[in-house]
Design an enzyme around this catalytic site. Structure first.
Site, short mmCIF file in Angstrom:
data_model
loop_
_atom_site.label_atom_id
_atom_site.label_comp_id
_atom_site.label_asym_id
_atom_site.label_seq_id
_atom_site.Cartn_x
_atom_site.Cartn_y
_atom_site.Cartn_z
N ASP A 174 -25.92 -46.75 -24.68
CA ASP A 174 -26.24 -47.92 -25.52
C ASP A 174 -24.94 -48.57 -26.00
O ASP A 174 -24.62 -48.55 -27.20
CB ASP A 174 -27.12 -47.50 -26.70
CG ASP A 174 -27.56 -48.68 -27.55
OD1 ASP A 174 -27.53 -49.82 -27.05
OD2 ASP A 174 -27.94 -48.46 -28.72
N ASP A 177 -19.05 -41.28 -29.74
CA ASP A 177 -18.72 -42.63 -30.23
C ASP A 177 -17.23 -42.67 -30.53
O ASP A 177 -16.61 -41.65 -30.78
CB ASP A 177 -19.53 -42.97 -31.49
CG ASP A 177 -19.67 -44.46 -31.70
OD1 ASP A 177 -20.73 -45.02 -31.37
OD2 ASP A 177 -18.70 -45.09 -32.19
N SER A 178 -16.66 -43.89 -30.50
CA SER A 178 -15.23 -44.01 -30.79
C SER A 178 -14.98 -44.23 -32.28
O SER A 178 -13.85 -44.22 -32.73
CB SER A 178 -14.62 -45.16 -29.99
OG SER A 178 -15.30 -46.35 -30.30
N PHE A 187 -22.29 -43.75 -27.03
CA PHE A 187 -22.27 -44.88 -27.98
C PHE A 187 -23.35 -44.60 -29.04
O PHE A 187 -24.26 -45.38 -29.26
CB PHE A 187 -22.54 -46.24 -27.30
CG PHE A 187 -21.62 -46.54 -26.15
CD1 PHE A 187 -20.35 -47.10 -26.38
CD2 PHE A 187 -22.00 -46.28 -24.84
CE1 PHE A 187 -19.50 -47.39 -25.33
CE2 PHE A 187 -21.15 -46.57 -23.78
CZ PHE A 187 -19.90 -47.13 -24.02
N ASN A 197 -13.33 -42.27 -26.47
CA ASN A 197 -13.64 -43.47 -25.72
C ASN A 197 -14.66 -43.08 -24.65
O ASN A 197 -14.39 -42.21 -23.82
CB ASN A 197 -12.36 -44.01 -25.09
CG ASN A 197 -12.63 -45.27 -24.28
OD1 ASN A 197 -13.67 -45.41 -23.62
ND2 ASN A 197 -11.69 -46.19 -24.34
N ALA A 198 -15.80 -43.72 -24.67
CA ALA A 198 -16.90 -43.30 -23.79
C ALA A 198 -16.53 -43.40 -22.32
O ALA A 198 -16.92 -42.55 -21.52
CB ALA A 198 -18.13 -44.14 -24.08
N CYS A 232 -27.29 -54.98 -24.70
CA CYS A 232 -27.67 -55.93 -25.75
C CYS A 232 -26.94 -57.25 -25.54
O CYS A 232 -26.83 -58.06 -26.46
CB CYS A 232 -27.42 -55.35 -27.14
SG CYS A 232 -25.73 -54.84 -27.41
N1 SAH Z 1 -26.95 -46.32 -30.06
C1 SAH Z 1 -26.59 -46.78 -31.39
C2 SAH Z 1 -25.98 -48.16 -31.43
C3 SAH Z 1 -24.76 -48.33 -30.58
S1 SAH Z 1 -23.79 -49.69 -31.04
C4 SAH Z 1 -27.83 -46.74 -32.29
O1 SAH Z 1 -28.94 -46.72 -31.76
O2 SAH Z 1 -27.68 -46.76 -33.50
C5 SAH Z 1 -22.37 -49.44 -30.10
C6 SAH Z 1 -21.50 -48.31 -30.54
O3 SAH Z 1 -20.48 -48.18 -29.56
C7 SAH Z 1 -20.77 -48.47 -31.86
O4 SAH Z 1 -21.08 -47.38 -32.68
C8 SAH Z 1 -19.28 -48.47 -31.51
O5 SAH Z 1 -18.50 -47.74 -32.43
C9 SAH Z 1 -19.29 -47.74 -30.19
N2 SAH Z 1 -18.20 -48.04 -29.24
C10 SAH Z 1 -17.67 -49.24 -28.91
N3 SAH Z 1 -16.78 -49.11 -27.91
C11 SAH Z 1 -16.73 -47.78 -27.60
C12 SAH Z 1 -16.01 -47.00 -26.64
N4 SAH Z 1 -15.16 -47.57 -25.79
N5 SAH Z 1 -16.24 -45.68 -26.59
C13 SAH Z 1 -17.11 -45.09 -27.44
N6 SAH Z 1 -17.82 -45.78 -28.35
C14 SAH Z 1 -17.63 -47.10 -28.44
#
Ligand code: SAH
Length: 398
Positions: A301, A254-255, A233, A280-281, A341
């Site tokens: 995160d 990230d997705s 993420f 997808n994470a 969060c």
């Molecule tokens: N770590 C980042 C903030 C993360 S915010 C920083 O410090 O800047 C959450 C992120 O998760 C977003 O960028 C969103 O695009 C991503 N996201 C949401 N669902 C997801 C999924 N299923 N798989 C991968 N990424 C995802």
């Protein structure tokens, strides 16, 4: 001799129930609609005087006709000039951060209730200031005028931009509005945190741009991370770029393709080689863990899984699953930096979920640090909703 103002210039008087009054006396700043006994004819966003059922004054608040949070306390005292109070609060918010914010030209300048400006978020990205209005009170013309004028006087930014969240405006029954510059004409810049540089674009990104609340956690993570690092993420690469200082190899997942495109530009800006994977994470972690992939440092995160209390169980399952897969991949001596969060997930809940995940995969963890949000996102002790970010740093001992 000054004349007593006529009744028509007095703010409307909102009478609240005993329960509502008790809440304010306990130091909270919200009163729910169900605790409003009489609204005194308050119009949307009005500055109102709050009294209990015996007529005792409890302070001055901003009224919302739409939100379940009908009253947001601005001051426990009488306030008759919104312009003056908004300006003062902005000055106090800036002064508070002067002693606290280091190694960055990007930070949160105003954090809503925690800076006694309920419904206003202001972030600074080097020479661009971005703000977001979340309530009818802060959307009023006098509040807007005061905030834009005070921010430009105090911070002298090249530009001030408004970031609109259409969903919030709809919920607050505010007319639609578009995001854009309200002062100056610069819309992109470069900001830095802990010596790492990032691109900022007024019109791009999520929230008001970057996740400034993680700034101190980035620095902490970089202190422990080593070897091969995985930032799950990763958004625009906040953790990944910090990890690159101490890790031999870093991968970010990230997705969102637009987020990864900025992440890649950020890596280039810092002269770093980072591998970005659009996926997808949940799927990627499952596949990697099953394939026996191993890392020395993993960051998790994710976005907020529990948007309301009702989502709590599902959210906890989500956190457990992610952490379990990450723990499977961590080598002994490795480091897990895991965040939540979701305000509705308490720190105790979160620690328990990580403990359960560790037990299930037979790993032993040592707690290196129990962290929260950066200090420019203050936590008001009697307003628990201001504390939302959890960041645990764990050492994988076995
Ligand atoms: N770590 C980042 C903030 C993360 S915010 C920083 O410090 O800047 C959450 C992120 O998760 C977003 O960028 C969103 O695009 C991503 N996201 C949401 N669902 C997801 C999924 N299923 N798989 C991968 N990424 C995802």
């Amino acid at each position: 001799m000054s004349r007593k103002p006529s009744d028509s210039s007095q703010p409307p008087r909102v009478v609240i129930s005993r329960r509502g009054a008790q809440r304010l006396r306990e130091g909270h700043v919200w009163v729910y609609r169900s605790d409003i006994v009489a609204d005194g004819g308050a119009t949307p966003g009005a500055l109102v005087e709050v009294v209990d059922e015996r007529g005792k004054a409890l302070g001055t608040a901003l009224y919302s006709s739409a939100s379940q949070i009908a009253i947001r306390l601005l001051s426990p005292k009488g306030v008759d000039d919104l312009d003056k109070v908004v300006r003062q609060r902005i000055q106090q918010a800036i002064a508070y951060r002067e002693g606290l914010v280091h190694d960055t030209d990007a930070y949160r300048v105003v954090f809503s209730e925690a800076d006694f400006l309920p419904g206003l978020i202001v972030d600074r990205y080097n020479d661009i200031v971005s703000f977001q209005v979340l309530t009818q009170g802060m959307d009023s013309e006098p509040a807007r005028k005061a905030l834009v004028s005070e921010l430009s006087e105090q911070l002298h930014p090249a530009a001030i931009a408004e970031r609109v969240d259409p969903k919030i405006r709809e919920l607050e029954q505010l007319p639609a509005r578009s995001s854009g510059l309200v002062h100056g004409d610069k819309s992109t810049t470069v900001f830095s945190m802990n010596g790492v540089q990032f691109h900022y674009d007024v019109m791009g990104g999520q929230k008001t741009g970057a996740f400034l609340d993680q700034r101190e956690n980035y620095a902490a993570a970089a202190q422990y991370a080593r070897g091969e690092g995985l930032d799950v993420f990763c958004y625009q690469g906040g953790f990944a770029l910090h990890l690159a200082k101490s890790c031999a190899k870093v991968t970010g997942v990230d997705s969102s393709r637009p987020a990864l495109e900025v992440a890649d530009r950020n890596a280039e800006l810092n002269g770093r080689e980072i591998e970005w994977i659009e996926a997808n994470a949940f799927d990627l972690l499952r596949d990697y863990a099953a394939a026996g992939q191993a890392y020395d440092s993993v960051i998790l995160d994710p976005p907020a899984f529990a948007k309301s209390k009702r989502d709590l169980d599902t959210a906890l399952r989500g956190y457990k699953e992610l952490n379990l897969r990450a723990l499977k991949m961590l080598r002994p001596g490795g480091v897990l930096v895991t965040c939540s969060c979701s305000y509705h997930v308490s720190q105790a809940d979160f620690l328990q979920v990580i403990a359960e995940a560790a037990r299930d995969v037979h790993r032993s963890l040592r707690v290196l640090e129990v962290r929260s949000q950066a200090q420019d996102h203050p936590i008001l002790l009697n307003v628990p909703e201001t504390a939302y970010l959890k960041c645990l740093i764990m050492y994988v001992s076995l």
